[in-house]
Design a protein around this motif. Sequence first.
Motif, PDB file in Angstrom:
ATOM      1  N   ARG A   1       0.959   3.038  -3.368  1.00 47.39           N
ATOM      2  CA  ARG A   1      -0.276   3.690  -3.791  1.00 47.39           C
ATOM      3  C   ARG A   1      -0.678   3.341  -5.227  1.00 47.39           C
ATOM      4  O   ARG A   1      -1.075   4.199  -6.001  1.00 47.39           O
ATOM      5  N   HIS A   2      -0.579   2.082  -5.589  1.00 50.27           N
ATOM      6  CA  HIS A   2      -1.027   1.645  -6.910  1.00 50.27           C
ATOM      7  C   HIS A   2      -2.543   1.728  -6.989  1.00 50.27           C
ATOM      8  O   HIS A   2      -3.248   1.276  -6.111  1.00 50.27           O
TER       9      HIS A   2
ATOM     10  N   GLU B   1      -4.492   4.309  -6.821  1.00 47.11           N
ATOM     11  CA  GLU B   1      -5.120   5.449  -6.164  1.00 47.11           C
ATOM     12  C   GLU B   1      -4.897   6.703  -7.000  1.00 47.11           C
ATOM     13  O   GLU B   1      -3.840   6.909  -7.578  1.00 47.11           O
TER      14      GLU B   1
ATOM     15  N   PRO C   1       0.803  -1.238   0.000  1.00 49.30           N
ATOM     16  CA  PRO C   1       0.000   0.000   0.000  1.00 49.30           C
ATOM     17  C   PRO C   1       0.831   1.282   0.000  1.00 49.30           C
ATOM     18  O   PRO C   1       0.334   2.329  -0.418  1.00 49.30           O
ATOM     19  N   TRP C   2       2.051   1.232   0.430  1.00 53.16           N
ATOM     20  CA  TRP C   2       2.865   2.434   0.457  1.00 53.16           C
ATOM     21  C   TRP C   2       3.223   2.907  -0.958  1.00 53.16           C
ATOM     22  O   TRP C   2       3.606   4.056  -1.150  1.00 53.16           O
TER      23      TRP C   2
END
Length: 87
Positions: free
Chosen positions: A79-80, A82, A76-77
């Motif tokens: 940010r795919h 988003e 999640p870091w």
Amino acid sequence: MGVGLIFPAATTLGQALGRTAPGAASALLGGLQFLFGASASPLVGLFGETSSAPMALIMLIAVALAALALITLARPWLRHGETPADN
């Protein structure tokens, strides 16, 4: 509560990762959900039927595995998927 959080999140992540072949990704996710449910039921019975501790332990392990999958697969870091918020 754990299943209500894990399965929708896993389905969403799986569909995002397999968006080039959505039908195959959906079939794979459905089969895996069935397999996990079918394997968890006998495990709870093996550890005893007089206490709720075995079910709690199985659920805790499932949540830990889901968190591990989130960290290793979705990252999640990075940010795919988003989009930046419109200001």
